[in-house]
Write a protein that holds these residues in place. Structure first.
Motif, PDB file in Angstrom:
ATOM      1  N   UNK A  33      50.321  43.436  36.980  1.00 22.71           N
ATOM      2  CA  UNK A  33      49.671  43.067  35.721  1.00 22.71           C
ATOM      3  C   UNK A  33      49.966  41.623  35.318  1.00 22.71           C
ATOM      4  N   UNK A  34      51.123  41.130  35.708  1.00 24.18           N
ATOM      5  CA  UNK A  34      51.424  39.718  35.470  1.00 24.18           C
ATOM      6  C   UNK A  34      50.877  38.908  36.640  1.00 24.18           C
ATOM      7  N   UNK A  35      50.034  37.931  36.343  1.00 24.25           N
ATOM      8  CA  UNK A  35      49.378  37.156  37.380  1.00 24.25           C
ATOM      9  C   UNK A  35      49.851  35.707  37.337  1.00 24.25           C
ATOM     10  N   UNK A  36      49.878  35.103  38.503  1.00 25.73           N
ATOM     11  CA  UNK A  36      50.326  33.719  38.593  1.00 25.73           C
ATOM     12  C   UNK A  36      49.496  32.828  37.681  1.00 25.73           C
ATOM     13  N   UNK A  37      50.183  31.868  37.026  1.00 26.37           N
ATOM     14  CA  UNK A  37      49.600  30.891  36.106  1.00 26.37           C
ATOM     15  C   UNK A  37      49.209  31.486  34.753  1.00 26.37           C
ATOM     16  N   UNK A  38      49.569  32.737  34.485  1.00 29.33           N
ATOM     17  CA  UNK A  38      49.302  33.354  33.180  1.00 29.33           C
ATOM     18  C   UNK A  38      50.301  32.815  32.157  1.00 29.33           C
ATOM     19  N   UNK A  39      49.826  32.514  30.946  1.00 28.98           N
ATOM     20  CA  UNK A  39      50.699  32.104  29.849  1.00 28.98           C
ATOM     21  C   UNK A  39      51.236  33.349  29.141  1.00 28.98           C
TER      22      UNK A  39
END
Length: 403
Positions: free
Chosen positions: A310-316
């Motif tokens: 659920x956490x994706x790279x480049x997500x703030x």
């Protein structure tokens, strides 16, 4: 004259609002507060004390908490960015030069370890196979030579015993065996070299003899594919990037004093700015020793388990770090705190119906508790819920509430 007028205005306001305040507190609270002003000597001696019986306490919904010692944990909030853990990212290159004849995946595809990502028609595979065959033939030849030399040496040694040959002949045959053995070892090393090269380039079962595959070494997701069908690629070129998103890194930008407060091992809560998105728990692994000159912030590296991706790279994301300050202190529930023009106060219960106003010096302030540097000692009982009513009663008495 100005001071006199200001005093008259304050007294007037207190007189105007005495009824609404005490009406809210109820008649019991009203009567409980009257002794503060009815006895001028007592009011002068205890101006910071409120006396309120149990009925009055129940009417204003008074509750209590206890001052206690606890580790001082400061919540530090900072913005953060999600990134792949570089230890779980692999960049794949072709094992030999070749022409792309098959492209099995695209960016975003999930792959398993050992899965073929692309196939190449590579002459290097044939060269490795040919070299392996030649090395094997040479090995067989040298091994045969070694066996003959060993036989000759044994015969010479037998003849030497009966005087059939001279010692020099036996020595020569021994040297021939040593040379043959060395040649066999060299041939075996060459076979091992070509076998390793061929195994690295070997086609999959059922594929053509000149086909080389690019294979995923880990489970993960393809994040980049830098190949097109039909093109010829070199072995120095990155073809695919595969990342394992099951565990990611959050880089939280710390500023000012927070850089020194946050330490490795502090627990972290990460929240993405997405409705109904779950919170993630993790720990600070390290705080960078260098400060970004553009933002004057230092990134804290936080490792987060991300099994569902659920956490994706480049997500703030928003980060809250429970910074352990390495000390303990006296704390009371945050609801006990009341603000006045002179500063924060709390009401300490010194008897079942007696409450003493204390001026406080605060330390760390949280939503659930506050640190008390001065004003309250460990074990004292403080009014929490309903303490605003005690503050109102004390204010009414100070304004001359008794008639």
């Amino acid at each position: 004259m100005v001071a006199l007028l200001a005093g008259l205005v304050v007294c007037g306001l207190g007189w105007m609002y005495r009824a609404p305040i005490m009406a809210r507190l109820g008649p019991t609270a009203w009567e409980a507060s009257r002794p503060v002003a009815e006895d001028p000597a007592e009011a002068a001696s205890e101006p910071n004390v409120v006396t309120l019986d149990r009925a009055g306490q129940a009417r204003i919904g008074l509750a209590f908490g206890e001052a206690s010692i606890r580790p001082i944990i400061l919540p530090v909030r900072a913005p953060g960015t999600v990134a792949f853990d570089e230890r779980r990212v692999t960049r794949l290159r072709p094992r030999t030069q070749g022409r792309v004849v098959g492209l099995e995946v695209q960016p975003g595809d999930a792959v398993r370890a050992g899965q073929t990502l692309a196939t190449l028609d590579a002459a290097g595979v044939l060269e490795a196979r040919s070299g392996l065959d030649e090395a094997r033939a040479a090995l067989v030849e040298t091994q045969a030579t070694e066996r003959v030399a060993e036989t000759n040496l044994r015969r010479g040694q037998d003849l030497l015993k009966i005087g059939g040959v001279a010692q020099v002949e036996v020595d020569r045959r021994q040297v021939d065996l040593a040379k043959a053995h060395a040649a066999a070892l060299s041939a075996q090393a060459k076979v091992d070299l070509y076998r390793a090269q061929y195994d690295r380039l070997a086609p999959e079962p059922g594929a053509g003899s000149s086909v080389s595959a690019i294979v995923a070494p880990i489970d993960g997701v393809v994040t980049n594919a830098n190949l097109t069908l039909g093109e010829v690629v070199e072995s120095e070129r990155d073809a695919f990037t595969v990342a394992d998103p099951s565990r990611v890194v959050v880089l939280a930008n710390l500023y000012g004093a927070d850089i020194a407060r946050v330490k490795a091992g502090d627990t972290v809560t990460v929240q993405a700015p997405i409705p109904d998105h779950p919170r993630f728990e993790g720990q600070v692994r390290s705080v960078n020793a260098a400060v970004d000159p553009a933002t004057n912030t230092a990134p804290a590296r936080i490792e987060i388990a991300n099994p569902d991706g659920l956490l994706r790279a480049n997500m703030f994301v928003s980060v809250e770090i429970a910074a352990d300050l390495g000390r303990s202190g006296v704390t009371v529930p945050a609801a006990a705190l009341q603000q006045t023009e002179a500063g924060p106060i709390a009401f300490v219960r010194t008897a079942p119906d007696r409450f003493e106003k204390r001026s406080l010096i605060l330390g760390v302030q949280r939503a659930d508790w506050v640190e008390i540097r001065s004003g309250i000692t460990v074990g004292e009982s403080v009014a929490t819920q309903g303490s605003f009513g005690l503050k109102a009663i004390l204010l009414w008495a100070l304004l001359g509430g008794a008639e």
